[in-house]
Design a protein around this motif. Structure first.
Motif, PDB file in Angstrom:
ATOM      1  N   PHE A  30      67.102  11.129 -13.596  1.00 40.06           N
ATOM      2  CA  PHE A  30      66.238  11.999 -12.809  1.00 40.06           C
ATOM      3  C   PHE A  30      67.063  12.855 -11.838  1.00 40.06           C
ATOM      4  N   THR A  31      68.011  12.239 -11.159  1.00 37.90           N
ATOM      5  CA  THR A  31      68.836  13.000 -10.216  1.00 37.90           C
ATOM      6  C   THR A  31      69.715  14.018 -10.940  1.00 37.90           C
ATOM      7  N   GLY A  64      53.335   4.579 -12.631  1.00 39.45           N
ATOM      8  CA  GLY A  64      53.396   5.062 -11.266  1.00 39.45           C
ATOM      9  C   GLY A  64      54.748   5.654 -10.932  1.00 39.45           C
ATOM     10  N   PHE A  65      55.801   5.034 -11.435  1.00 41.91           N
ATOM     11  CA  PHE A  65      57.165   5.540 -11.227  1.00 41.91           C
ATOM     12  C   PHE A  65      57.328   6.918 -11.864  1.00 41.91           C
ATOM     13  N   THR A  66      56.806   7.082 -13.067  1.00 43.38           N
ATOM     14  CA  THR A  66      56.901   8.370 -13.765  1.00 43.38           C
ATOM     15  C   THR A  66      56.140   9.462 -13.013  1.00 43.38           C
ATOM     16  N   ALA A  73      59.778  16.038  -8.299  1.00 43.95           N
ATOM     17  CA  ALA A  73      60.367  17.217  -8.926  1.00 43.95           C
ATOM     18  C   ALA A  73      59.624  18.481  -8.501  1.00 43.95           C
ATOM     19  N   ILE A  74      58.306  18.406  -8.430  1.00 43.20           N
ATOM     20  CA  ILE A  74      57.514  19.552  -7.987  1.00 43.20           C
ATOM     21  C   ILE A  74      57.835  19.896  -6.534  1.00 43.20           C
ATOM     22  N   GLU A  75      57.963  18.864  -5.707  1.00 40.67           N
ATOM     23  CA  GLU A  75      58.221  19.074  -4.283  1.00 40.67           C
ATOM     24  C   GLU A  75      59.579  19.731  -4.034  1.00 40.67           C
ATOM     25  N   VAL A  76      60.631  19.182  -4.643  1.00 40.40           N
ATOM     26  CA  VAL A  76      61.989  19.654  -4.321  1.00 40.40           C
ATOM     27  C   VAL A  76      62.276  21.024  -4.937  1.00 40.40           C
ATOM     28  N   VAL A  85      62.025  20.056 -17.740  1.00 36.91           N
ATOM     29  CA  VAL A  85      62.342  18.925 -16.862  1.00 36.91           C
ATOM     30  C   VAL A  85      61.168  17.944 -16.835  1.00 36.91           C
ATOM     31  N   ILE A  86      59.952  18.468 -16.697  1.00 30.48           N
ATOM     32  CA  ILE A  86      58.769  17.603 -16.754  1.00 30.48           C
ATOM     33  C   ILE A  86      58.729  16.858 -18.088  1.00 30.48           C
ATOM     34  N   GLY A  87      59.045  17.567 -19.159  1.00 32.19           N
ATOM     35  CA  GLY A  87      59.061  16.937 -20.478  1.00 32.19           C
ATOM     36  C   GLY A  87      60.064  15.804 -20.560  1.00 32.19           C
ATOM     37  N   GLU A  88      61.248  16.010 -19.988  1.00 36.12           N
ATOM     38  CA  GLU A  88      62.277  14.966 -20.031  1.00 36.12           C
ATOM     39  C   GLU A  88      61.902  13.777 -19.155  1.00 36.12           C
ATOM     40  N   ILE A  89      61.235  14.038 -18.037  1.00 36.27           N
ATOM     41  CA  ILE A  89      60.765  12.925 -17.204  1.00 36.27           C
ATOM     42  C   ILE A  89      59.734  12.096 -17.952  1.00 36.27           C
ATOM     43  N   LEU A  90      58.811  12.759 -18.611  1.00 36.38           N
ATOM     44  CA  LEU A  90      57.800  12.035 -19.395  1.00 36.38           C
ATOM     45  C   LEU A  90      58.440  11.240 -20.528  1.00 36.38           C
ATOM     46  N   GLU A  91      59.432  11.813 -21.177  1.00 35.56           N
ATOM     47  CA  GLU A  91      60.125  11.103 -22.258  1.00 35.56           C
ATOM     48  C   GLU A  91      60.862   9.890 -21.714  1.00 35.56           C
TER      49      GLU A  91
END
Length: 233
Positions: A30-31, A64-66, A73-76, A85-91
Motif C-alpha cells: 500500500f505504501t 475493514g482493512f481494505t 488513498a482518497i484522503e492523501v 491504485v484502487i484496483g490494486e488495493i482491492l486485489e
C-alpha cells in the motif's frame, strides 16, 4: 485428580496460525502504491487512524482493512487517487482472503493432547466468512467443541461464552497473543489468561501486562501449555 479448569479458550489469528504478517506485507505494498503522494511512515499513520475510526463500523478483519486503505488513498491524494491504485488495493484484499492457512509450531500437537481432558472453544474476532474459511482449512476444527466469531472481545463476551461452553469463567482459561483482547478482558471476567506472544503485534492490540495476578501466565510458545496446566491442577 480432576482439573480445576474445565474449558480452554483459544484465540485464532497469530495464536494458532500466522495472520498479522499478511497485513504487514499488504501495508508495505500500500505504501509503495502511494509513494508519490506521501512518505511510508505518514501513510502508515494515516491508515492506522482510518482503521481506528472504522472498526466500529466495519468490524475487525480484511474487509475493514481494505476499506480503510481505500479511504486513506482518497484522503492523501485529495480525491485524485488513480483508478488502477484502487484496483490494486482491492486485489490485495482479495489475495489476503485466500492466503493459505499455516498453523504455528506446537499448535496441533498441543491441541491433540489437551482436547482429551478439556473442552476447547475457539474465540476469534474478524470477518465471519474468512474466519470460518481459516478454521476449515487449518485442519484443527475437530479439536474444538465450539467456534465463536465475535464482534468484540470484552469481559462480558468471555463470561457469556465460558458459561455457555463450560462451568463459567472461573473454571476457564483463555490463551492468545493479544494482551488487550485475549488476556485482560478474560482476567476481568474471572478466567485464567495465558499470553503467548507473536512476532508482530498490531498497534490496536497493544496493551500493558497486568501488574500482578495469580491467574496471569506467559508462555514462550504453545508447546508449554500442557506443563502449565499440570502445575495449576
Amino acid at each position: 485428580m480432576p482439573h480445576s479448569i474445565k474449558t480452554l479458550g483459544f484465540d485464532a489469528d497469530d495464536t494458532l496460525w500466522h495472520n498479522e504478517r499478511f497485513f504487514q506485507l499488504t501495508e508495505t505494498r500500500f505504501t509503495e502504491l502511494l509513494s508519490d503522494h506521501a512518505e511510508g511512515d505518514h501513510l502508515r499513520q494515516r491508515l492506522l487512524a482510518a482503521e481506528r475510526r472504522n472498526v466500529g463500523h466495519y468490524g475487525y478483519g480484511i474487509r475493514g482493512f481494505t476499506l480503510s486503505m481505500i479511504e486513506t488513498a482518497i484522503e492523501v491524494t485529495g480525491g485524485n487517487v488513480p483508478g488502477h491504485v484502487i484496483g490494486e488495493i482491492l486485489e490485495a484484499g482479495r489475495a489476503m482472503l485466500s492466503h493459505p492457512v499455516e498453523p504455528l509450531p506446537h499448535v496441533e500437537a498441543t491441541l491433540k493432547v489437551v482436547s482429551t481432558e478439556f473442552q476447547l472453544v475457539l474465540i476469534t474476532k474478524g470477518d465471519l466468512f474468512d474466519q470460518e474459511r481459516k478454521v476449515a482449512e487449518s485442519g484443527l476444527a475437530n479439536y474444538f467443541k465450539a467456534v465463536e466469531v465475535v464482534s468484540e472481545k470484552d469481559d462480558a463476551t468471555y463470561a457469556r461464552i465460558f458459561s455457555r461452553h463450560g462451568a463459567g469463567a472461573d473454571k476457564a482459561m483463555m490463551i492468545g497473543n493479544s494482551m488487550k483482547s485475549d488476556i485482560l478482558p478474560a482476567l476481568s471476567a474471572g478466567a485464567h489468561g495465558v499470553h503467548v506472544p507473536y512476532e508482530i503485534t498490531w498497534a490496536m492490540e497493544k496493551a500493558d501486562a497486568p501488574s500482578s495476578t495469580e491467574r496471569f501466565h506467559r508462555l514462550a510458545h504453545l508447546g508449554e501449555l500442557t506443563d502449565l496446566l499440570a502445575q495449576i491442577g
